[in-house]
Design a protein around this motif. Sequence first.
Motif, mmCIF file in Angstrom:
data_model
loop_
_atom_site.group_PDB
_atom_site.id
_atom_site.type_symbol
_atom_site.label_atom_id
_atom_site.label_comp_id
_atom_site.label_asym_id
_atom_site.label_seq_id
_atom_site.Cartn_x
_atom_site.Cartn_y
_atom_site.Cartn_z
ATOM 1 N N ASN A 211 0.911 -1.050 -0.066
ATOM 2 C CA ASN A 211 0.165 0.189 0.102
ATOM 3 C C ASN A 211 1.093 1.312 -0.013
ATOM 4 O O ASN A 211 2.424 0.849 -0.226
ATOM 5 C CB ASN A 211 -0.479 0.025 0.892
ATOM 6 N N ASP A 212 -0.321 2.435 0.180
ATOM 7 C CA ASP A 212 1.203 3.542 -0.410
ATOM 8 C C ASP A 212 1.519 4.092 1.242
ATOM 9 O O ASP A 212 1.518 5.641 1.516
ATOM 10 C CB ASP A 212 0.582 4.535 -1.398
ATOM 11 N N ASP A 213 2.011 3.517 2.343
ATOM 12 C CA ASP A 213 2.597 3.427 3.029
ATOM 13 C C ASP A 213 4.085 3.118 3.821
ATOM 14 O O ASP A 213 4.548 2.378 3.232
ATOM 15 C CB ASP A 213 1.963 2.395 4.439
ATOM 16 N N PRO A 214 4.383 4.614 3.710
ATOM 17 C CA PRO A 214 6.363 4.443 3.420
ATOM 18 C C PRO A 214 7.234 4.206 4.888
ATOM 19 O O PRO A 214 7.871 3.520 4.285
ATOM 20 C CB PRO A 214 6.083 6.674 4.265
ATOM 21 N N ASN A 243 -3.025 9.011 -3.138
ATOM 22 C CA ASN A 243 -2.298 9.915 -2.826
ATOM 23 C C ASN A 243 -0.418 10.180 -2.618
ATOM 24 O O ASN A 243 0.305 9.687 -2.018
ATOM 25 C CB ASN A 243 -1.834 9.173 -0.925
ATOM 26 N N TYR A 245 1.311 12.332 -1.602
ATOM 27 C CA TYR A 245 2.309 13.002 -0.727
ATOM 28 C C TYR A 245 3.590 12.020 -0.330
ATOM 29 O O TYR A 245 4.441 11.743 -0.294
ATOM 30 C CB TYR A 245 1.933 14.095 0.277
ATOM 31 N N ASN A 246 2.005 10.639 -0.159
ATOM 32 C CA ASN A 246 3.069 10.042 0.486
ATOM 33 C C ASN A 246 3.901 8.656 -0.577
ATOM 34 O O ASN A 246 4.556 8.296 -0.549
ATOM 35 C CB ASN A 246 2.041 8.512 1.092
ATOM 36 N N THR A 249 7.135 10.819 -0.171
ATOM 37 C CA THR A 249 7.417 10.467 0.781
ATOM 38 C C THR A 249 8.366 8.603 1.105
ATOM 39 O O THR A 249 9.624 8.431 0.587
ATOM 40 C CB THR A 249 6.588 10.296 1.815
ATOM 41 N N ILE A 250 7.612 8.117 -0.093
ATOM 42 C CA ILE A 250 8.636 6.408 0.082
ATOM 43 C C ILE A 250 9.223 6.805 -1.160
ATOM 44 O O ILE A 250 11.000 6.608 -0.872
ATOM 45 C CB ILE A 250 6.931 5.342 -0.809
#
Length: 333
Positions: A211-214, A243, A245-246, A249-250
């Motif tokens: 998922n788009d979780d850094p 998302n 911005y996520n 960040t990733i």
Amino acid sequence: MIVYVNGESHELSGDKKVSDIIENLGLTGKRIAVELNKEILPFDQYQQYALHNGDRLEIVHAIGGGQAEGMFQTSNDSFTVAGKAYTSRLLVGTGKYKDLEETRLAIAASGAEIVTVAIRRTNIGQNPGEPNLLDVIPPDKYTILPNTAGCYTADEAVRTCRLARELLGGHKLVKLEVLADQKTLFPDVAQTFVAAELLVKEGFDVMVYTNDDPIAAKRLEDIGCVAVMPLAAPIGSGLGIRNPYNILTIVENANVPILVDAGVGTASDAAIAMELGCAGVLMNTAIAEAKNPILMASAMKKGIEAGREAFLAGRMPRKRFASASSPIDGLFF
Ligand SMILES: CC(=O)[C@@H](O)[C@H](O)COP(=O)(O)O
């Protein structure tokens, strides 16, 4: 016959194929557009056309050097995954097409070099006697990326990768996806960690869907995955990047290629992923479910290239207020 190349005429004799002329003129491998008797030829088929005396062939191609070369920078701009460099940053799936011929044509139009295949759903030799996808996506031309679509546990995913390794003669590069539920098709990140660890230990080169979780993305990199692929939006949704911005960040935190995987709907979504600095985009539904998949594949190729060039060019800063486009000092009147 007379052949015009970037407006300059060349006299050639005898019947020939377009591919011979391209070779004779030293244009092999260049980006070209070809017109025969004022009709634009399909870019993936023009090589086959035969020419006869009296035909008028026009070829337009990119000129090397200076500004013009800059226009085509992406053709020299590769990314590397598991030790191999790829020029195309568009990775495509093989599901949802009308038939194998449409699959072949769309993938050719996309310019993709890496093609992902759902091992549990696609025949790549497990069912002898049935149409084999590898007949239209030959492994000597494409890097086949077996994926674990349809796996809901780490155990299923690992077994699927092992099967792919057998079917493809020791192949190590895989796309890991462990899904959590059928409604969202979101990844089960805990199971993904478990499977990634096992596969890396077994020597697989793992490109992993997440998922788009850094935080999860970084953990998967630390486990040893060769590429991390956060979703733009749910698989098959076509919603585009939910998302940004996520994703940014990733990308900023990563030491491995980050590719957006799943959820793009159209070429501008792909361009946004590339403008964010992603190494590439993996997609399936946006091409396969377009009204004209072959044209959409070509649009996606251009979207990826435009986004990449925009990223390399560097975006102007966003400003809250206007700044005049022409100088405001020294007005004439
Ligand atoms: C093909 C594949 O691997 C899919 O699981 C992938 O995630 C693509 O998703 P879209 O179909 O939304 O592009």
